[in-house]
Motif scaffolding. Structure first.
Motif, PDB file in Angstrom:
ATOM      1  N   GLU A  70      25.917  58.069  73.135  1.00  0.00           N
ATOM      2  CA  GLU A  70      26.394  59.059  72.178  1.00  0.00           C
ATOM      3  C   GLU A  70      27.849  58.767  71.860  1.00  0.00           C
ATOM      4  N   ALA A  71      28.258  59.142  70.675  1.00  0.00           N
ATOM      5  CA  ALA A  71      29.665  58.969  70.301  1.00  0.00           C
ATOM      6  C   ALA A  71      30.541  59.788  71.241  1.00  0.00           C
ATOM      7  N   GLY A  72      31.598  59.161  71.730  1.00  0.00           N
ATOM      8  CA  GLY A  72      32.522  59.857  72.612  1.00  0.00           C
ATOM      9  C   GLY A  72      32.030  60.014  74.032  1.00  0.00           C
ATOM     10  N   MET A  73      31.044  59.226  74.416  1.00  0.00           N
ATOM     11  CA  MET A  73      30.489  59.303  75.772  1.00  0.00           C
ATOM     12  C   MET A  73      31.375  58.547  76.756  1.00  0.00           C
ATOM     13  N   TYR A  74      31.743  59.214  77.847  1.00  0.00           N
ATOM     14  CA  TYR A  74      32.502  58.586  78.929  1.00  0.00           C
ATOM     15  C   TYR A  74      31.542  58.325  80.088  1.00  0.00           C
ATOM     16  N   VAL A  75      31.372  57.068  80.462  1.00  0.00           N
ATOM     17  CA  VAL A  75      30.319  56.665  81.392  1.00  0.00           C
ATOM     18  C   VAL A  75      30.895  56.052  82.663  1.00  0.00           C
ATOM     19  N   ALA A  76      30.286  56.404  83.793  1.00  0.00           N
ATOM     20  CA  ALA A  76      30.566  55.727  85.064  1.00  0.00           C
ATOM     21  C   ALA A  76      29.245  55.598  85.796  1.00  0.00           C
ATOM     22  N   SER A  77      28.886  54.397  86.231  1.00  0.00           N
ATOM     23  CA  SER A  77      27.610  54.193  86.906  1.00  0.00           C
ATOM     24  C   SER A  77      27.757  54.452  88.399  1.00  0.00           C
ATOM     25  N   ILE A  78      26.627  54.730  89.048  1.00  0.00           N
ATOM     26  CA  ILE A  78      26.585  54.899  90.500  1.00  0.00           C
ATOM     27  C   ILE A  78      25.636  53.833  91.032  1.00  0.00           C
TER      28      ILE A  78
END
Length: 224
Positions: A70-78
């Motif tokens: 999505e636009a503006g999505m801030y992601v961090a994986s686990i």
């Protein structure tokens, strides 16, 4: 022209096609995924991910291979969440209510916040299957937790420190060994597999196009 949107992976901004999943968008952005990825179809639970969308405070959990950017999505994986798997010998334990108290006593500290259910990437009623485990209803717990992929997102949100996937695994193992009726032909079929009775058939299936394989799967005869 592809629609491009701005997303943030580990705090860095990237412009990616809007129709990609989080996983493919990360690869598009140049990330080489050697951990935190697996089946890429939502079955292995390896790509557990947390994210927020710009302008919203809610922290969400998902599987990166299933979720569109999505636009503006801030992601961090686990890439790995260390759920607490207790050691036991399935041959030495029995399906009693006391076994949960011995192995996973923290389930009785559940405060009913439902954060585990809200975090589930498979939309399972996690709090409900923990309630079944508390009551010693292992068959119901096994049924409710059956589609769990063990990603651990539920456990990351639990204030009681419950390892929900491991509780579900124990319930399913107890149910399979002691509660569910034995399938009459199962042992015979296992021996046939070990003896290579289906090796040639499997090789033939593996040569078929994916569409034909899906059709064979969808139209297979299912035992009642």
């Amino acid at each position: 022209m592809q629609e491009m949107i701005d997303v943030y992976f580990f705090g860095k901004k990237y412009s990616v096609p809007a129709d990609l999943t989080i996983m493919t968008a990360m690869e598009y952005a140049g990330y080489t995924l050697s951990r935190g990825c697996g089946c890429r179809h939502g079955f292995c639970g390896a790509c557990a991910t947390i994210y927020r969308v710009k302008g919203k405070n809610e922290l969400k959990t998902c599987l990166a291979c299933q979720t569109q950017v999505e636009a503006g999505m801030y992601v961090a994986s686990i890439p790995f969440f260390p759920t607490d798997k207790r050691t036991y010998d399935i041959e030495q334990i029995k399906p009693t209510e006391q076994i949960m108290m011995e192995l996973y006593p923290e389930i009785y500290s559940c405060i009913g916040c439902n954060a585990c259910t809200k975090a589930c990437t498979q939309d399972l009623d996690v709090m409900q299957y923990i309630a079944y485990a508390q009551r010693g209803d292992f068959e119901a717990c096994a049924e409710e937790s059956f589609d769990c992929v063990g990603c651990g997102c539920c456990s990351t949100r639990c204030p009681a420190g419950i390892s929900h996937p491991m509780v579900g695994v124990l319930a399913r193992r107890l149910t399979g060994k002691y509660i569910a009726p034995e399938t009459a032909h199962l042992k015979k079929r296992v021996e046939e597999v070990r003896e290579g009775a289906f090796d040639e058939l499997i090789e033939q299936i593996m040569q078929k196009p994916i569409t034909e394989m899906k059709e064979l799967y969808n139209t297979r005869e299912i035992e009642k």
